[in-house]
Design a protein around this motif. Structure first.
Motif, PDB file in Angstrom:
ATOM      1  N   LYS A  22       0.920  -1.540  -0.602  1.00 34.50           N
ATOM      2  CA  LYS A  22      -0.190  -0.260  -0.095  1.00 34.50           C
ATOM      3  C   LYS A  22       1.048   1.442   0.190  1.00 34.50           C
ATOM      4  CE  LYS A  22      -0.606   0.291   4.838  1.00 34.50           C
ATOM      5  NZ  LYS A  22       0.346   1.302   5.166  1.00 34.50           N
ATOM      6  N   GLU A  75      -1.057   6.624   4.920  1.00 34.10           N
ATOM      7  CA  GLU A  75      -2.478   5.372   4.058  1.00 34.10           C
ATOM      8  C   GLU A  75      -2.674   6.464   3.589  1.00 34.10           C
ATOM      9  OE1 GLU A  75      -4.737   5.667   7.707  1.00 34.10           O
ATOM     10  OE2 GLU A  75      -3.677   3.252   7.810  1.00 34.10           O
ATOM     11  N   LEU A 124      -7.325   4.578   5.023  1.00 38.71           N
ATOM     12  CA  LEU A 124      -7.812   3.742   4.004  1.00 38.71           C
ATOM     13  C   LEU A 124      -8.282   4.475   2.586  1.00 38.71           C
ATOM     14  CD1 LEU A 124      -7.606   0.590   5.986  1.00 38.71           C
ATOM     15  CD2 LEU A 124      -5.790   1.424   4.916  1.00 38.71           C
TER      16      LEU A 124
END
Length: 163
Positions: A22, A75, A124
C-alpha cells in the motif's frame, strides 16, 4: 523497449519505507512512461522512467524525485486518469483525508494544491475519477466499519456526500 520492469528505485533508512504494497503504486501513461509513487517516511514521492525502468528521474525529467506531499501520514492511494493526470488521496498525520492532483500537460507535471476532503476520522482512502467527477472513499476510524464516499465535481475544491 524491454517489457521487464525492475522496481528498484533507491534504498531507505526508514523502518517501513516501502515495505508494504500500500506504500507504493505503479502507473503506466498513454505514452509509455512508468510512474512510481511511494512513501519514504518523509512524504509521498514520485519518479518516472521513459525507458522501461532502465533509468529514473523526477517528473520534470531531471535527477531525483518529485515530492507530492511532505506529510508523513502513511495511508494513501492513487489513480491515473485517461489524460495521464495523477490523483492522490491520503490520510495525513491527523487522520484528515486529503486530495491532490498532479496534472500533466505534455512533458510538464504540476503538483496542485492539497485539499481537505474530510477532517479527523479517516483511514485507508481510495480515489477514482469518472468523467469530471472525483470520488474519494475511506473507512471511518471511530468505528472501523463505516465507509464514507465524497464527490467533487470541481477539481477537488469542494466535496459533498456521494449519493
Amino acid at each position: 523497449m524491454a517489457d521487464v520492469f525492475d522496481p528498484t528505485i533507491d534504498t531507505s533508512t526508514q523502518a517501513r519505507a516501502t515495505g508494504y504494497s500500500k506504500d507504493r503504486h505503479v502507473f503506466y501513461t498513454s505514452d509509455h512512461k512508468i510512474i512510481v509513487t511511494y512513501q519514504d517516511g518523509a512524504g509521498i514521492k514520485a519518479r518516472m522512467s521513459d525507458d522501461g525502468g532502465e533509468s529514473w528521474t523526477n517528473l520534470a525529467g531531471s535527477a531525483g524525485e518529485t515530492t507530492i506531499t511532505s506529510d508523513t501520514g502513511y495511508e494513501w492511494s492513487g489513480y491515473l486518469d485517461s489524460d495521464d493526470n495523477l490523483h492522490i488521496t491520503f490520510a495525513d498525520s491527523s487522520d484528515d483525508i486529503k486530495y491532490v492532483e498532479v496534472s500533466r500537460s505534455g512533458n510538464t507535471w504540476n503538483v496542485g494544491t492539497i485539499r481537505t476532503v474530510n477532517t479527523g476520522t479517516g483511514a485507508l482512502p481510495s480515489v477514482v475519477v469518472i468523467g469530471s467527477n472525483i470520488y474519494v472513499a475511506w473507512i471511518e476510524t471511530d468505528t472501523y466499519k463505516d465507509v464514507t464516499v465524497k464527490l467533487s465535481s470541481n477539481a477537488g475544491v469542494d466535496w459533498s456526500s456521494a449519493t
